[in-house]
Design a protein around this motif. Sequence first.
Motif, short mmCIF file in Angstrom:
data_model
loop_
_atom_site.label_atom_id
_atom_site.label_comp_id
_atom_site.label_asym_id
_atom_site.label_seq_id
_atom_site.Cartn_x
_atom_site.Cartn_y
_atom_site.Cartn_z
N THR A 192 7.33 10.88 -15.79
CA THR A 192 6.72 9.79 -15.43
C THR A 192 7.01 8.63 -15.82
N VAL A 193 7.97 8.50 -17.10
CA VAL A 193 7.99 7.24 -17.71
C VAL A 193 9.33 6.84 -16.58
N THR A 194 10.22 7.56 -16.33
CA THR A 194 11.40 7.41 -15.31
C THR A 194 10.96 6.75 -14.13
N ILE A 195 9.98 7.51 -13.51
CA ILE A 195 9.43 7.32 -12.33
C ILE A 195 8.68 5.70 -12.24
N GLY A 196 7.91 5.37 -13.33
CA GLY A 196 7.29 4.03 -13.32
C GLY A 196 8.31 3.24 -13.74
N ALA A 197 9.16 3.19 -14.72
CA ALA A 197 10.32 2.45 -14.65
C ALA A 197 11.18 1.90 -13.63
N THR A 198 11.36 2.93 -12.77
CA THR A 198 12.02 2.94 -11.51
C THR A 198 11.27 2.11 -10.74
N VAL A 204 12.09 -1.49 -9.09
CA VAL A 204 12.14 -2.08 -7.78
C VAL A 204 11.08 -3.20 -7.24
N LEU A 205 9.94 -3.19 -7.80
CA LEU A 205 8.99 -4.32 -7.50
C LEU A 205 9.42 -5.65 -8.10
N VAL A 206 10.12 -5.71 -9.36
CA VAL A 206 10.69 -6.96 -9.82
C VAL A 206 11.87 -7.38 -9.00
N LEU A 207 12.69 -6.60 -8.72
CA LEU A 207 13.82 -6.97 -7.75
C LEU A 207 13.31 -7.51 -6.46
N SER A 208 12.36 -6.73 -5.87
CA SER A 208 11.72 -7.15 -4.52
C SER A 208 11.25 -8.60 -4.54
N ILE A 209 10.29 -8.98 -5.53
CA ILE A 209 10.01 -10.13 -5.85
C ILE A 209 10.84 -11.13 -6.08
N CYS A 265 0.90 -1.19 -0.10
CA CYS A 265 0.21 0.02 -0.22
C CYS A 265 0.94 1.40 0.02
N PHE A 266 1.85 1.35 0.77
CA PHE A 266 2.82 2.27 0.86
C PHE A 266 3.45 2.49 -0.37
N PHE A 267 3.89 1.51 -1.01
CA PHE A 267 4.59 1.59 -2.44
C PHE A 267 3.48 2.14 -3.43
N ALA A 268 2.51 1.81 -3.50
CA ALA A 268 1.55 2.12 -4.57
C ALA A 268 1.15 3.49 -4.13
N ILE A 269 0.94 4.09 -2.84
CA ILE A 269 0.83 5.43 -2.47
C ILE A 269 1.82 6.37 -3.07
N SER A 270 3.19 6.01 -2.61
CA SER A 270 4.26 6.74 -2.96
C SER A 270 4.60 7.03 -4.61
#
Length: 255
Positions: A55-61, A65-70, A27-32
Amino acid sequence: MWRPSSRTLFFWISEACYALLIIITGCFFAISCFALLEQAVRTAPNHSWSNNLDTVTIGATYLLVLVLSIALCIKRRITVWRRLQRISTAHSRINRNDAPKPVHEYISQEFARSCLVSYESQPRDTIHAGWGRPGTEHGGTRFRRTLLDTIADIDARAHLIIPNLPPLKPHSRMIHHFRFILPLLPKDDEGLTQLHYYDSAIQLARTWDRGPNEDEFLLGLQAADEIRRILNDCRIEMLEESRIQLNVSSQSINL
């Protein structure tokens, strides 16, 4: 009513806390991520999502981060599972070199203490009606059941000698049921056979509430053993006589 054990309850609580932590982090990840994207749109010259590099840079980052965490979570799970698979489930002896000296001494002391407590906790000089005394030859033996179990064995041996012996009835007296083998049993000075003593012991085991005591049990068991021995000897003599008669018949046929 079924109640879960403490270990099962702890497992489900830990799993629920872990899942709750994942949900809160997500939730915090999606809100940020949403807040940063909105700020990037508001600060862009055209105030739009199109042609907006931020927006492209933020979305890609955030996606990276999501892929690396999983990937890290999956890798950690696999690593723990592989290490657990390497642990041998077979029991193995622990040597002195497998643990520090104080730990090994503590384990040895606790083991010796447990053995001593177990030894001292064993009953001594305790007599229960109808049971063998601890520490004796018949310790832990239930006299009633042991005597009653000999009936079927003696009846089977008697049927080998006298096939037409009547079937055994649940409450028939032994002196009556085995009356046909009475001539095979020798008598003592009082004119009694081992079958008379055996019948008395069986009646005590059947009718007396406390059951036979140790002396009565030994007397009945000795009588049962003697009856079985005599029946076995008679069976051997019968087989020997049959073999001799068969040999004589074969020789007469050959002549």
